[in-house]
Design a protein around this motif. Structure first.
Motif, PDB file in Angstrom:
ATOM      1  N   PRO C  79       0.658  -1.018   0.131  1.00  0.00           N
ATOM      2  CA  PRO C  79       0.035   0.052   0.054  1.00  0.00           C
ATOM      3  C   PRO C  79       0.893   1.203   0.182  1.00  0.00           C
ATOM      4  CG  PRO C  79      -0.957  -1.607   1.425  1.00  0.00           C
ATOM      5  CD  PRO C  79       0.450  -2.001   0.764  1.00  0.00           C
ATOM      6  N   GLY C  80       0.501   2.115  -0.593  1.00  0.00           N
ATOM      7  CA  GLY C  80       1.274   3.289  -0.985  1.00  0.00           C
ATOM      8  C   GLY C  80       2.197   3.430  -1.995  1.00  0.00           C
ATOM      9  N   ASP C  81       2.460   2.254  -2.783  1.00  0.00           N
ATOM     10  CA  ASP C  81       3.072   2.288  -3.965  1.00  0.00           C
ATOM     11  C   ASP C  81       2.401   2.541  -5.263  1.00  0.00           C
ATOM     12  OD1 ASP C  81       5.482   1.397  -2.023  1.00  0.00           O
ATOM     13  OD2 ASP C  81       4.873  -0.743  -2.692  1.00  0.00           O
ATOM     14  N   THR C  82       3.187   2.474  -6.245  1.00  0.00           N
ATOM     15  CA  THR C  82       2.452   2.417  -7.582  1.00  0.00           C
ATOM     16  C   THR C  82       2.809   1.335  -8.287  1.00  0.00           C
ATOM     17  OG1 THR C  82       1.976   4.848  -7.838  1.00  0.00           O
ATOM     18  CG2 THR C  82       2.327   3.759  -9.882  1.00  0.00           C
ATOM     19  N   LEU C  83       1.924   0.650  -9.042  1.00  0.00           N
ATOM     20  CA  LEU C  83       2.258  -0.396  -9.882  1.00  0.00           C
ATOM     21  C   LEU C  83       2.111  -0.101 -11.331  1.00  0.00           C
ATOM     22  CD1 LEU C  83       2.475  -3.676  -9.821  1.00  0.00           C
ATOM     23  CD2 LEU C  83      -0.105  -3.578 -10.778  1.00  0.00           C
ATOM     24  N   ALA C  84       3.356  -0.517 -12.180  1.00  0.00           N
ATOM     25  CA  ALA C  84       3.395  -0.154 -13.695  1.00  0.00           C
ATOM     26  C   ALA C  84       3.094  -1.559 -14.219  1.00  0.00           C
ATOM     27  CB  ALA C  84       4.782   0.377 -13.694  1.00  0.00           C
ATOM     28  N   VAL C  85       2.276  -1.389 -15.227  1.00  0.00           N
ATOM     29  CA  VAL C  85       1.997  -2.692 -15.837  1.00  0.00           C
ATOM     30  C   VAL C  85       2.248  -2.380 -17.546  1.00  0.00           C
ATOM     31  CG1 VAL C  85       0.182  -4.229 -16.498  1.00  0.00           C
ATOM     32  CG2 VAL C  85       0.182  -2.950 -14.342  1.00  0.00           C
ATOM     33  N   ARG C  86       3.355  -2.860 -17.891  1.00  0.00           N
ATOM     34  CA  ARG C  86       3.765  -2.666 -19.245  1.00  0.00           C
ATOM     35  C   ARG C  86       3.195  -3.914 -20.092  1.00  0.00           C
ATOM     36  NH1 ARG C  86       8.721  -4.740 -21.734  1.00  0.00           N
ATOM     37  NH2 ARG C  86       9.328  -4.543 -19.492  1.00  0.00           N
ATOM     38  N   ILE C  87       2.233  -3.526 -21.008  1.00  0.00           N
ATOM     39  CA  ILE C  87       1.581  -4.218 -21.922  1.00  0.00           C
ATOM     40  C   ILE C  87       2.507  -4.790 -23.144  1.00  0.00           C
ATOM     41  CG2 ILE C  87      -0.492  -4.732 -23.026  1.00  0.00           C
ATOM     42  CD1 ILE C  87      -1.932  -2.708 -21.277  1.00  0.00           C
ATOM     43  N   GLU C  88       2.649  -5.897 -23.194  1.00  0.00           N
ATOM     44  CA  GLU C  88       3.799  -6.253 -24.416  1.00  0.00           C
ATOM     45  C   GLU C  88       2.924  -7.019 -25.486  1.00  0.00           C
ATOM     46  OE1 GLU C  88       6.969  -8.596 -23.387  1.00  0.00           O
ATOM     47  OE2 GLU C  88       8.062  -7.111 -22.550  1.00  0.00           O
ATOM     48  N   ARG C  89       1.969  -7.510 -25.326  1.00  0.00           N
ATOM     49  CA  ARG C  89       1.241  -8.277 -26.422  1.00  0.00           C
ATOM     50  C   ARG C  89       0.016  -8.841 -25.921  1.00  0.00           C
ATOM     51  NH1 ARG C  89       5.467 -10.629 -27.888  1.00  0.00           N
ATOM     52  NH2 ARG C  89       5.635 -12.257 -26.364  1.00  0.00           N
ATOM     53  N   ILE C  90      -0.945  -8.733 -27.003  1.00  0.00           N
ATOM     54  CA  ILE C  90      -2.412  -9.488 -26.759  1.00  0.00           C
ATOM     55  C   ILE C  90      -2.608 -10.373 -28.016  1.00  0.00           C
ATOM     56  CG2 ILE C  90      -4.731  -9.082 -26.617  1.00  0.00           C
ATOM     57  CD1 ILE C  90      -4.310  -6.327 -25.189  1.00  0.00           C
ATOM     58  N   GLU C  91      -2.787 -11.584 -27.563  1.00  0.00           N
ATOM     59  CA  GLU C  91      -3.176 -12.396 -28.832  1.00  0.00           C
ATOM     60  C   GLU C  91      -4.316 -12.882 -28.783  1.00  0.00           C
ATOM     61  OE1 GLU C  91       1.109 -14.987 -29.018  1.00  0.00           O
ATOM     62  OE2 GLU C  91       0.749 -13.970 -27.059  1.00  0.00           O
ATOM     63  N   PRO C  92      -4.970 -13.167 -29.893  1.00  0.00           N
ATOM     64  CA  PRO C  92      -6.513 -13.645 -29.911  1.00  0.00           C
ATOM     65  C   PRO C  92      -6.230 -15.282 -29.740  1.00  0.00           C
ATOM     66  CG  PRO C  92      -5.863 -13.294 -31.763  1.00  0.00           C
ATOM     67  CD  PRO C  92      -4.716 -12.761 -31.175  1.00  0.00           C
ATOM     68  N   THR C  93      -7.414 -15.925 -28.716  1.00  0.00           N
ATOM     69  CA  THR C  93      -7.325 -17.377 -28.784  1.00  0.00           C
ATOM     70  C   THR C  93      -8.370 -17.595 -29.399  1.00  0.00           C
ATOM     71  OG1 THR C  93      -8.283 -17.064 -26.490  1.00  0.00           O
ATOM     72  CG2 THR C  93      -5.808 -17.372 -26.559  1.00  0.00           C
ATOM     73  N   ARG C  94      -9.132 -17.270 -30.301  1.00  0.00           N
ATOM     74  CA  ARG C  94      -9.911 -17.655 -31.319  1.00  0.00           C
ATOM     75  C   ARG C  94     -10.258 -16.981 -32.519  1.00  0.00           C
ATOM     76  NH1 ARG C  94     -15.214 -15.788 -27.701  1.00  0.00           N
ATOM     77  NH2 ARG C  94     -15.514 -13.830 -28.416  1.00  0.00           N
ATOM     78  N   ASP C  95     -10.871 -17.113 -33.750  1.00  0.00           N
ATOM     79  CA  ASP C  95     -10.663 -16.226 -34.642  1.00  0.00           C
ATOM     80  C   ASP C  95     -11.716 -15.549 -35.032  1.00  0.00           C
ATOM     81  OD1 ASP C  95     -12.338 -18.281 -35.462  1.00  0.00           O
ATOM     82  OD2 ASP C  95     -11.395 -19.294 -37.011  1.00  0.00           O
ATOM     83  N   THR C 224       0.030 -10.489 -22.460  1.00  0.00           N
ATOM     84  CA  THR C 224       1.485 -10.501 -21.960  1.00  0.00           C
ATOM     85  C   THR C 224       1.787  -9.196 -21.234  1.00  0.00           C
ATOM     86  OG1 THR C 224       2.013 -12.176 -23.445  1.00  0.00           O
ATOM     87  CG2 THR C 224       3.981 -11.218 -22.271  1.00  0.00           C
ATOM     88  N   VAL C 225       2.170  -9.124 -19.979  1.00  0.00           N
ATOM     89  CA  VAL C 225       2.289  -7.982 -19.611  1.00  0.00           C
ATOM     90  C   VAL C 225       3.682  -8.207 -18.390  1.00  0.00           C
ATOM     91  CG1 VAL C 225       0.147  -7.277 -19.046  1.00  0.00           C
ATOM     92  CG2 VAL C 225       1.281  -8.523 -17.258  1.00  0.00           C
ATOM     93  N   VAL C 226       4.383  -7.016 -18.198  1.00  0.00           N
ATOM     94  CA  VAL C 226       5.530  -7.249 -17.143  1.00  0.00           C
ATOM     95  C   VAL C 226       5.082  -6.181 -16.140  1.00  0.00           C
ATOM     96  CG1 VAL C 226       8.007  -6.674 -16.902  1.00  0.00           C
ATOM     97  CG2 VAL C 226       7.313  -7.961 -19.169  1.00  0.00           C
ATOM     98  N   PHE C 227       5.154  -6.244 -15.018  1.00  0.00           N
ATOM     99  CA  PHE C 227       5.092  -5.614 -13.643  1.00  0.00           C
ATOM    100  C   PHE C 227       6.200  -4.824 -13.089  1.00  0.00           C
ATOM    101  CE2 PHE C 227       1.566  -8.837 -13.373  1.00  0.00           C
ATOM    102  CZ  PHE C 227       0.658  -8.083 -13.452  1.00  0.00           C
ATOM    103  N   ASP C 228       5.920  -3.583 -12.768  1.00  0.00           N
ATOM    104  CA  ASP C 228       7.215  -3.040 -11.932  1.00  0.00           C
ATOM    105  C   ASP C 228       6.624  -2.373 -10.699  1.00  0.00           C
ATOM    106  OD1 ASP C 228       9.666  -2.179 -11.136  1.00  0.00           O
ATOM    107  OD2 ASP C 228       9.741  -0.693 -12.509  1.00  0.00           O
ATOM    108  N   VAL C 229       7.180  -2.262  -9.731  1.00  0.00           N
ATOM    109  CA  VAL C 229       6.657  -1.411  -8.526  1.00  0.00           C
ATOM    110  C   VAL C 229       7.410  -0.244  -8.335  1.00  0.00           C
ATOM    111  CG1 VAL C 229       6.075  -1.671  -6.152  1.00  0.00           C
ATOM    112  CG2 VAL C 229       5.990  -3.609  -7.763  1.00  0.00           C
ATOM    113  N   ILE C 230       6.706   0.965  -8.157  1.00  0.00           N
ATOM    114  CA  ILE C 230       7.513   2.266  -7.945  1.00  0.00           C
ATOM    115  C   ILE C 230       7.091   2.306  -6.290  1.00  0.00           C
ATOM    116  CG2 ILE C 230       7.763   4.344  -8.489  1.00  0.00           C
ATOM    117  CD1 ILE C 230       6.331   3.749 -11.293  1.00  0.00           C
ATOM    118  N   LYS C 231       8.342   2.045  -5.484  1.00  0.00           N
ATOM    119  CA  LYS C 231       7.911   2.204  -4.140  1.00  0.00           C
ATOM    120  C   LYS C 231       7.611   3.558  -3.886  1.00  0.00           C
ATOM    121  CE  LYS C 231       8.417  -0.742  -1.825  1.00  0.00           C
ATOM    122  NZ  LYS C 231       7.123  -1.816  -1.673  1.00  0.00           N
TER     123      LYS C 231
END
Lengths: 314, 314, 314, 314
Positions: C79-95, C224-231
């Protein structure tokens, strides 16, 4: 005011105005203290008189709605003054009132301002017949009787520079559809033009708070008022005084903006004229103020903030 | 309901909930017909008791506000039922009420939801002392005395799936801040959980319509209620019945959405239970309905649509 | 962040959450820097797959909509931090993707929040087929082809104390339906719980600004994401950074409140991190800011205020 | 249109109008196809020219703001037609633009319409100097340079019956403050009066979406337009066509009502002129439409709904 010159002036319009208009020639000129009897049409200009007069047909030839009687010039009223309008009496000039569902108009339908792609509600007309003693109205579809409790849906001064549709409420008063614009009460309006230039019309035999379907119990009527001019006193929004209450009408969208206007103006009124510290006035309204919806159907919504006079000092 | 098993149950919480929460263990379980006496804290958890307890200091240690007593499980209440809460009595448990200006909270300031870059209003606390006979409250800054006219600011069932802040009103009731949640009236709430899971708190010695500064006359209190369960009857928004009126509380932003919800639900109520055609009910509310603002300060605004019972059939 | 420990973690949920819930057990725990591949259902939980699956039937068995994958705990987030969510990729799993008109849901119909007495719009389902190369989608009724331009409709951290419906946007992110929550961008969210407790789902193959009918091109997907925490850095509303822009998402009703939130937060961001005087930041946004509507259909509306990085200093 | 009669007409007003007024005498009469060069004042009538001209002083003598050039009568335009205004060029007539914080005006302050009891924000004036090549503007306080990207803040036809303040946007166009009213684009407006009666003014060197503080980069300018009249075609709200997009401007409060108007009108446009089924048009805008805020500061908010022409048929 010059009570000793008081006389009765009857205003029967030859034509109506569909705007609150500073540019239209006065239809009458009266003095403060005169008893002014104003004949008014109903909002549909009497095009709807029976359950068969569905709005889409009956109003097909009506380019504009809500015909107003006026302007009436009040001698001595000048920009920067406040006009006091004491409403003495409202008398019906026919023995029935009408209401109707008009397509895309009203509080529980999408409208031209809150648009959707849905079909409109069905049309319907309700005729409410006035009892012989004039004290109640009855509609047979509902099987309900309601009390005669009339007021003027519109009461306006001409705006400053603008000419505004008679369907609109605003700082100039206008189509507020607020039941407290009733006999026994005094309405205060800002003056922006020489003579104030008063318009009125759209009398209602009665109306619930909110005017839910957008059409109250519409009547033709005679309205008796007495004007007074308060010199060199400027107000920003319509005020109403009843024997028991001080009220301010705010008109805006969204509705919370109307509530903020009405209450802010009432706080300032209590500060300026009744000796309350501004924050104390805010506190008093918090614990004892009234806040009801006059209309939730017009071009802007009208809310009425109020305080009972018994809480006032001096 | 099982009147013959009626008993009095006292609910004194050991801890409070700051959410209307379906996941919290009941603090008491009662039967329909029991007289339930619920002890409640005030919205500030008694942190503000004098004019010196300015909110920015007094509330600095308060992570959450508006502590609730509950949940109370009502035996036999199941999802799809309606819970009836008859409010019998509200008794103060101290001899004063407090109100305050909290920075960026209230109806005539910008807030965390209606953001501006302006400085906040000054802080101020008003203490209102209850008279010896318990019938009035007086604040010396204002020099005003007001009547004791208490109600519960919050009355809720746990929502379906969600856990909602005790500062919020909604379909579950909650922080409606509607003066008609008062002794003598019955509040109907939807049931989404086994036992309904009732929360209450935030008692007010009185409040004006709109709760203008956001803080009514806050008191600690004992609330006496009797529950009843109406089986297999689902409602969507809180309903209130007084000796004279049927009411619905709609909570939403903007305020016109709250007005639409309250009136639509009241139209449907008149249709379903009182034999009105839907459009005729719409007409009746247009001419005779009431519509006042309960709160214009919470996370959503609460409006109360009403109709007098004298207009109902049968 | 610890890049050298980076690994790929796949999150395939066994069940879904329909609330952004601080009380639900994490379905996975990951480290900052991990590449996290999250499998998501569509908003209808795949109940609508063809033009015949009209919502009133297909969704009849769905008590709740918008299933979320989560929560995912991010190690070290407090609590009190910030979460960074870098979105790398979105792939469909149906057509294919689906959209639909759901009764009383959408931007050009009355809804459960903007109630009217009108009939709903007709129901309809549109299936949009993904091209073989995955770059476009086509619907034959419209005869139109649109580009694949995916994003996650929902991305949230668990709120503080509350459990909020997965249909809602808010300070926690949530169902923002903002196209800039897309691959290549980083979303910053406040942290109120240990591990931040991330939820995502509701992927869209694309969407116009406003998400007009309320249902975008709904797909099942892998995100697909990568998280980072900014304290020790607290933010109040979701921020987004693209290669070219800084953005803030404000969610509220009425829509102007969302616009005020988004712009106020962006002014404060420019002041705190980019050396602008507060009023100068206000001026810069006046002349060069962006402001588009993400959604005009959810429980609150989401607006995106932005500024191009080229105007920033340093 | 009669291209072979085309000529250039210069309109230099001797006085300005502060209302969009159907009753004012035309200052010029032109033919469709004429190249019309219109000289315009800035919104402050050049009262603010330096950082020292704080609004409360500089505007103290200004009873009204936003002076308009007009009306210009377009020959052959009659009620029920549509006026097309092709904007060819906007040239500055001075080498700087100004912006300012005006008390109780703007998007991040309380205003006369969204009232609070708070103090106003500080006043400030920003002067932005045009570069020698006329391609950029620079303000030294901010240390920022922005591109010259001009448009007319106001472009209106006279309303039907009403005379509306030049500060207001509406179905008549007016003070929309929409950057797409720019050179290269064509604006379509309804015609309610003989000659259409066109007003314009309030040129902006540029503006962000939302016009956040309420004052864009205000300039005096020459605007070159060519009118065309589309006979017997009635539209209800302003439309804009750029080389790439069809757009509709909706102006209303709350902002969601403006969004509903703009999108509903665009759906109907796609249905009437581009062969889409109504619900399919709704779907297309859902997946591919644009929706940005033009202004969040005027008497009503203006939103722009759009679709790229590449999605249209035929």
């Amino acid at each position: 005011m010059a009570e000793n010159e008081a006389r009765t002036v009857e205003v029967r319009p030859e034509s109506f105005s569909y705007v609150f208009n500073p540019y239209r020639e006065p239809v009458a000129s009266v003095k403060p203290g005169d008893r002014v009897v104003i004949h008014t049409e109903d909002a549909f200009e009497s095009r709807i008189k029976s359950a068969d007069d569905l709005p889409s047909k009956a109003l097909a030839t009506a380019k504009f709605l809500n015909p107003q009687t006026g302007p009436i010039a009040v001698e001595g009223a000048e920009p920067g003054d406040t006009l006091a309008v004491r409403i003495e009496r409202i008398e019906p000039t026919r023995d029935f009132a009408v209401s109707a569902l008009v397509p895309y108009f009203g509080g529980l339908t999408s409208t031209v301002m809150t648009r959707t792609l849905q079909e409109p509600l069905p049309e319907k007309v309700w005729v409410w017949n006035l009892s012989d003693d004039g004290k109640t109205l009855r509609n047979d579809d509902l099987g309900v009787e309601v009390d005669w409790d009339p007021f003027t849906g519109t009461l306006a001064v001409a705006p400053d520079l603008e000419a505004i549709s008679a369907l609109s409420p605003g700082p100039f008063g206008g189509n507020m559809d607020v039941p407290d614009v009733r006999p026994g009460n005094t309405v205060y309006l800002p003056v922006w033009n020489e003579g104030a230039l008063v318009y009125t019309g759209d009398c209602h035999a009665r109306q619930g708070q909110g005017e839910l379907c957008g059409v109250a119990l519409e009547i033709t009527a005679k309205v008796t008022v007495v004007f007074d001019v308060i010199k060199d006193k400027a107000i920003e929004w319509p005020r109403i005084e009843s024997p028991e209450r001080l009220m301010v009408v705010g008109s805006a969208r969204p509705m919370e903006d109307a509530a903020r206007i009405a209450n802010t103006e009432l706080v300032l009124w209590l500060e300026e004229e009744h000796g309350f510290d501004r924050l104390d006035a805010y506190q008093l309204l918090t614990q004892a103020g009234g806040l009801y919806v006059g209309n939730m159907v017009d071009t802007t919504y009208s809310l009425v903030a109020s305080i009972e006079k018994k809480y006032l000092r001096g």
